[in-house]
Design an enzyme around this catalytic site. Structure first.
Site, PDB file in Angstrom:
ATOM      1  CB  SER A 272      -0.958  -0.051   1.190  1.00  0.00           C
ATOM      2  OG  SER A 272      -1.966   0.923   1.078  1.00  0.00           O
TER       3      SER A 272
ATOM      4  CG  ASP B  50      -6.157  -2.579  -4.314  1.00  0.00           C
ATOM      5  OD1 ASP B  50      -6.913  -2.086  -3.464  1.00  0.00           O
ATOM      6  OD2 ASP B  50      -4.918  -2.627  -4.177  1.00  0.00           O
TER       7      ASP B  50
ATOM      8  CG  HIS C  61      -5.204  -2.514  -0.150  1.00  0.00           C
ATOM      9  ND1 HIS C  61      -4.668  -1.877  -1.241  1.00  0.00           N
ATOM     10  CD2 HIS C  61      -4.611  -1.950   0.941  1.00  0.00           C
ATOM     11  CE1 HIS C  61      -3.804  -0.968  -0.832  1.00  0.00           C
ATOM     12  NE2 HIS C  61      -3.758  -0.995   0.489  1.00  0.00           N
TER      13      HIS C  61
END
Length: 522
Positions: free
Chosen positions: A208, A428, A457
């Protein structure tokens, strides 16, 4: 961006501006020698070989002999006869603690692969056990908050008052710290950690926001990269205002995917077989909770907070569906309140994570300083994607009133790295697929592994054998796939969960553990 741990006074007068972060060669002058890390045992039941340490780094890397701060570190040491050196891991945020992630990654990788690395976790500057850590407004997310959708001027003003007061509190408490809470300074910290570990090069594995941090480090210090793995990739061309607007459409899509999943199990949840009618019941539940919060705790804002994690990880879908069903079919609120407490309630650690999140994102790049621009852009997004748009807007709106000037984002384009391995799911929501494609283009020679149809994710080390095989091969000897299209390799998505009433587990324990460590809105 909402890449969350979930976990924003009258505004301080701020002169908006920007300046370009200096490249590493100019930014750091005559650095001090970094002391080696002293490791102590701090093992847990889950990660018995975990060790803890710390390193002192400059608050301002342009003034290395000035004020020093402390970064907390963790380590699972290598056990193989020959080591490939340190593998730094980061769960995202900004604001996520990475100390436990070292133990998870070391245990989730194949034993022969993990044995070759010292897996290093760290709390970035401002976070967790690093010192100083920040908390601008304790209890900022205490329920019940105003309805995020500004359907009346009073609701808009109530939300504006909250974000202005948060920005002002940060400026008052941390005026001397905020100018140094940004991704470039955090990336320079990684090089201080490298020095403290006595390593010529490091490997890095980020999820991320951690993908952006890793890409920035690689830009500043390309010759110090051994392996670089980026999973669920931030679009660096949109940091951070545009990226957050882009999330709104993606999360709305994932929410509709949840509604379709619930409709497919009508015999369990009794909410109907038509996804659109199920969705209508969800919005009716939201309207009812806006008037009368469940258990005095879950209002409209908290309901959105509770369901947003389902956009990050579908392993939560059965729990969310049960809470939804119990409320709609029997006006029972206990499961809804429990889901809120499990997935959305923000404790002191979450307050810290959010404070760093805001500080870094507001500092990293320019944000509109005119609230009319925010209103216009979010009204347009809300018309297409009502699920999260205004919740997301208020989560980031403190940046409209932030008491520091903004940096100019670094161009992460790089043609001097060794092979880089990228992972991205096509659906995502937190870091939409185009961001992965963009970084694949910007990092020359990188390889992109795509989870086709996947919506989670953070996709590696979560139970998908195809993805994990590529990861293990790369960390072993640098092997990367090479394809002819946009993707160099494509893996089938992990299967969706089953209702909790079936024999099939709703989620793998490893997937659940990973997503607890990654958190939300990161």
């Amino acid at each position: 961006m909402r890449t969350r741990a979930a976990v924003l006074c009258a505004a301080a007068t701020v002169v908006a501006g920007s300046f370009t972060a200096l490249p590493a060669t100019a930014a750091v002058r005559a650095p001090l020698k970094v002391s080696p890390v002293t490791w102590k045992k701090c093992g847990t039941t889950d990660y018995p070989t975990l060790q803890c340490g710390s390193v002192r780094v400059p608050l301002d890397h342009r003034n290395p002999r000035g004020r020093q701060i402390t970064l907390a570190l963790s380590r699972v040491p290598h056990t193989a006869p020959v080591s490939q050196g340190p593998l730094l891991v980061n769960p995202g945020g900004p604001g996520g603690s990475g100390l436990a992630l070292a133990g998870f990654v070391a245990s989730a990788l194949p034993r022969k692969v993990a044995a070759q690395y010292d897996v290093i976790g760290f709390d970035p500057r401002g976070v967790g056990r690093s010192s100083p850590s920040i908390d601008c407004a304790p209890g900022y997310f205490k329920p019940v908050r105003p309805d995020p959708v500004p359907a009346t001027p009073a609701l808009e003003q109530a939300n504006l008052k909250r974000v202005r007061s948060f920005a002002a509190a940060c400026g008052k408490k941390y005026a001397n710290l905020l100018p140094y809470l940004d991704t470039v300074d955090a990336a320079q910290d990684l090089d201080s950690i490298r020095q403290a570990l006595g390593a010529r090069r490091i490997s890095y594995f980020g999820y991320s926001y951690g993908t952006y941090l890793g890409a920035v480090y690689a830009k500043l210090h390309p010759d110090r990269i051994h392996r670089l793995v980026l999973d669920s990739i931030v679009d660096p061309t949109g940091v951070w205002y545009d990226d957050n607007l882009g999330q709104d459409l993606a999360f709305d899509h994932r929410q509709r995917a949840l509604m379709a999943w619930i409709a497919a199990y009508d015999s369990t949840y009794r909410l109907g077989t038509d996804p659109k009618k199920v969705e209508a019941k969800w919005y009716a539940m939201r309207a009812a909770l806006a008037k009368k919060p469940a258990g005095g705790t879950v209002g409209a804002a908290e309901l959105e907070d509770t369901f947003i994690p389902g956009g990050y990880y579908n392993g939560y879908w059965p729990y969310l569906a049960e809470a939804f069903s119990a409320y709609v079919n029997g006006r029972k609120t206990a499961a809804l309140v429990e889901a809120y407490r499990n997935f959305a309630a923000v404790d002191a650690s979450g307050d810290n994570g959010y404070s760093v999140y805001a500080a870094v994102q507001c500092r990293d790049a320019s944000w509109p300083r005119d609230w009319n621009q925010w209103r216009k852009d979010n009204e347009a997004a809300y018309a297409k994607a009502p699920f999260m748009t205004w919740n997301n807007a208020w989560y980031n709106a403190a940046c409209a009133y932030w008491p520091t000037k903004a940096l100019k984002p670094l161009d992460i384009a790089n043609g001097t790295l060794p092979p880089v391995l990228l992972f991205q799911a096509t659906d995502d929501a937190a870091t939409p697929y185009p961001g992965g494609v963009t970084v694949h283009r910007l990092l020359a020679g990188s390889s992109l592994v795509v989870e086709q149809g996947g919506g989670n994710h953070g996709i590696t080390l979560s139970g998908n054998t195809c993805l994990d095989t590529h990861l293990a091969a790369y960390l072993t000897d640098g092997t990367v796939p090479h394809g002819t299209g946009t993707a160099d390799a494509v893996c089938r998505k992990s299967p969706d969960p089953k209702p909790l009433t079936t024999k099939a587990a709703s989620t793998s324990s490893r997937g659940s553990t990973l997503h607890e460590l990654l958190g939300f809105r990161r």
